[in-house]
Write a protein that holds these residues in place. Structure first.
Motif, PDB file in Angstrom:
ATOM      1  N   SER A  68     -79.671  34.760  21.076  1.00 32.40           N
ATOM      2  CA  SER A  68     -78.616  33.780  21.323  1.00 32.40           C
ATOM      3  C   SER A  68     -78.904  32.458  20.623  1.00 32.40           C
ATOM      4  O   SER A  68     -80.043  32.154  20.253  1.00 32.40           O
ATOM      5  CB  SER A  68     -78.471  33.544  22.822  1.00 32.40           C
ATOM      6  OG  SER A  68     -79.574  32.783  23.308  1.00 32.40           O
ATOM      7  N   HIS A  69     -77.856  31.695  20.511  1.00 27.99           N
ATOM      8  CA  HIS A  69     -77.944  30.344  19.970  1.00 27.99           C
ATOM      9  C   HIS A  69     -78.980  29.532  20.748  1.00 27.99           C
ATOM     10  O   HIS A  69     -79.788  28.807  20.174  1.00 27.99           O
ATOM     11  CB  HIS A  69     -76.552  29.708  20.057  1.00 27.99           C
ATOM     12  CG  HIS A  69     -76.536  28.242  19.821  1.00 27.99           C
ATOM     13  ND1 HIS A  69     -76.723  27.325  20.828  1.00 27.99           N
ATOM     14  CD2 HIS A  69     -76.376  27.531  18.690  1.00 27.99           C
ATOM     15  CE1 HIS A  69     -76.668  26.112  20.326  1.00 27.99           C
ATOM     16  NE2 HIS A  69     -76.453  26.200  19.034  1.00 27.99           N
ATOM     17  N   ASP A  70     -78.975  29.658  22.066  1.00 27.42           N
ATOM     18  CA  ASP A  70     -79.925  28.917  22.906  1.00 27.42           C
ATOM     19  C   ASP A  70     -81.370  29.316  22.623  1.00 27.42           C
ATOM     20  O   ASP A  70     -82.268  28.467  22.655  1.00 27.42           O
ATOM     21  CB  ASP A  70     -79.616  29.114  24.392  1.00 27.42           C
ATOM     22  CG  ASP A  70     -78.335  28.416  24.814  1.00 27.42           C
ATOM     23  OD1 ASP A  70     -77.872  27.502  24.084  1.00 27.42           O
ATOM     24  OD2 ASP A  70     -77.788  28.788  25.863  1.00 27.42           O
ATOM     25  N   GLU A  71     -81.609  30.602  22.359  1.00 23.66           N
ATOM     26  CA  GLU A  71     -82.974  31.045  22.040  1.00 23.66           C
ATOM     27  C   GLU A  71     -83.446  30.428  20.729  1.00 23.66           C
ATOM     28  O   GLU A  71     -84.594  29.992  20.626  1.00 23.66           O
ATOM     29  CB  GLU A  71     -83.029  32.574  21.964  1.00 23.66           C
ATOM     30  CG  GLU A  71     -82.889  33.246  23.318  1.00 23.66           C
ATOM     31  CD  GLU A  71     -82.794  34.747  23.209  1.00 23.66           C
ATOM     32  OE1 GLU A  71     -83.710  35.418  23.725  1.00 23.66           O
ATOM     33  OE2 GLU A  71     -81.819  35.241  22.602  1.00 23.66           O
ATOM     34  N   PHE A  72     -82.556  30.381  19.736  1.00 22.37           N
ATOM     35  CA  PHE A  72     -82.933  29.754  18.469  1.00 22.37           C
ATOM     36  C   PHE A  72     -83.154  28.257  18.650  1.00 22.37           C
ATOM     37  O   PHE A  72     -84.082  27.690  18.067  1.00 22.37           O
ATOM     38  CB  PHE A  72     -81.877  30.015  17.387  1.00 22.37           C
ATOM     39  CG  PHE A  72     -82.005  31.369  16.760  1.00 22.37           C
ATOM     40  CD1 PHE A  72     -83.097  31.691  15.981  1.00 22.37           C
ATOM     41  CD2 PHE A  72     -81.026  32.327  16.954  1.00 22.37           C
ATOM     42  CE1 PHE A  72     -83.230  32.943  15.399  1.00 22.37           C
ATOM     43  CE2 PHE A  72     -81.135  33.580  16.369  1.00 22.37           C
ATOM     44  CZ  PHE A  72     -82.241  33.891  15.593  1.00 22.37           C
ATOM     45  N   ALA A  73     -82.315  27.610  19.450  1.00 19.32           N
ATOM     46  CA  ALA A  73     -82.491  26.171  19.695  1.00 19.32           C
ATOM     47  C   ALA A  73     -83.850  25.913  20.342  1.00 19.32           C
ATOM     48  O   ALA A  73     -84.567  24.978  19.952  1.00 19.32           O
ATOM     49  CB  ALA A  73     -81.359  25.646  20.569  1.00 19.32           C
ATOM     50  N   THR A  74     -84.226  26.751  21.292  1.00 21.16           N
ATOM     51  CA  THR A  74     -85.524  26.599  21.957  1.00 21.16           C
ATOM     52  C   THR A  74     -86.669  26.791  20.966  1.00 21.16           C
ATOM     53  O   THR A  74     -87.633  26.017  20.966  1.00 21.16           O
ATOM     54  CB  THR A  74     -85.649  27.597  23.122  1.00 21.16           C
ATOM     55  OG1 THR A  74     -84.614  27.315  24.068  1.00 21.16           O
ATOM     56  CG2 THR A  74     -87.007  27.501  23.800  1.00 21.16           C
ATOM     57  N   GLU A  75     -86.576  27.814  20.108  1.00 24.22           N
ATOM     58  CA  GLU A  75     -87.611  28.039  19.089  1.00 24.22           C
ATOM     59  C   GLU A  75     -87.724  26.838  18.154  1.00 24.22           C
ATOM     60  O   GLU A  75     -88.827  26.430  17.782  1.00 24.22           O
ATOM     61  CB  GLU A  75     -87.293  29.287  18.274  1.00 24.22           C
ATOM     62  CG  GLU A  75     -87.451  30.581  19.010  1.00 24.22           C
ATOM     63  CD  GLU A  75     -87.049  31.784  18.167  1.00 24.22           C
ATOM     64  OE1 GLU A  75     -86.719  31.620  16.965  1.00 24.22           O
ATOM     65  OE2 GLU A  75     -87.063  32.899  18.706  1.00 24.22           O
ATOM     66  N   LEU A  76     -86.578  26.294  17.756  1.00 21.33           N
ATOM     67  CA  LEU A  76     -86.597  25.129  16.878  1.00 21.33           C
ATOM     68  C   LEU A  76     -87.288  23.952  17.542  1.00 21.33           C
ATOM     69  O   LEU A  76     -88.160  23.309  16.944  1.00 21.33           O
ATOM     70  CB  LEU A  76     -85.168  24.744  16.478  1.00 21.33           C
ATOM     71  CG  LEU A  76     -84.502  25.621  15.431  1.00 21.33           C
ATOM     72  CD1 LEU A  76     -83.007  25.349  15.384  1.00 21.33           C
ATOM     73  CD2 LEU A  76     -85.138  25.415  14.070  1.00 21.33           C
ATOM     74  N   ILE A  77     -86.903  23.671  18.780  1.00 26.41           N
ATOM     75  CA  ILE A  77     -87.445  22.518  19.504  1.00 26.41           C
ATOM     76  C   ILE A  77     -88.930  22.665  19.795  1.00 26.41           C
ATOM     77  O   ILE A  77     -89.709  21.723  19.641  1.00 26.41           O
ATOM     78  CB  ILE A  77     -86.656  22.302  20.815  1.00 26.41           C
ATOM     79  CG1 ILE A  77     -85.239  21.825  20.495  1.00 26.41           C
ATOM     80  CG2 ILE A  77     -87.371  21.334  21.746  1.00 26.41           C
ATOM     81  CD1 ILE A  77     -84.274  21.902  21.682  1.00 26.41           C
TER      82      ILE A  77
END
Length: 134
Positions: A80-89
């Motif tokens: 999900s978009h949220d999983e990628f956002a978490t990985e980025l952060i």
């Protein structure tokens, strides 16, 4: 930035100057290779290199990663978009920031790219190897 400021010159007792000392703000080559060793970090850098933008939000970059997720990496697809956002952060933006490739402001979730000649040169090579121009 890498803890190493240079590499040994073949055992003659001298240390070569850091790339930073020779070429302005360019990161040490080991740091560049580490920064570009993950496809997510390469995609973020390519986004800035190929686009006409110098800033982006974590949300925009997460959408980019979700849309460009390659197959066959041994990782689950369709994250999900949220999983990628978490990985980025948590991982990728701090590493790119530490390497001097981007400035990541975790308070505003904003990423700024100033241009990095060493990184851009290696991204050109990656583009050729991956066949993006075909």
């Amino acid at each position: 930035m890498s803890e190493r400021s240079g590499s040994n010159d073949g055992g003659r007792g001298r240390t070569k100057p850091a790339v930073d000392d020779l070429e302005g703000d360019r990161p040490f080559i080991d740091t560049v290779f580490e920064a570009l060793s993950d496809w997510r970090r390469r995609e973020v850098c390519q986004f800035f290199r190929e686009g006409d933008v110098s800033t982006a939000t974590v949300d925009e970059l997460a959408m980019l990663l979700a849309a460009s997720e390659p197959a066959g990496l041994g990782e689950p697809r369709g994250r999900s978009h949220d999983e990628f956002a978490t990985e980025l952060i948590e991982t990728h933006l701090p590493r790119l920031d530490a390497a001097g490739v981007v400035d990541y402001d975790d308070r505003s979730d904003t990423v700024r790219y100033w241009g990095q000649p060493t990184v851009e040169k290696w991204l050109e090579h990656v583009t050729e190897v991956d066949g993006r121009n075909n």
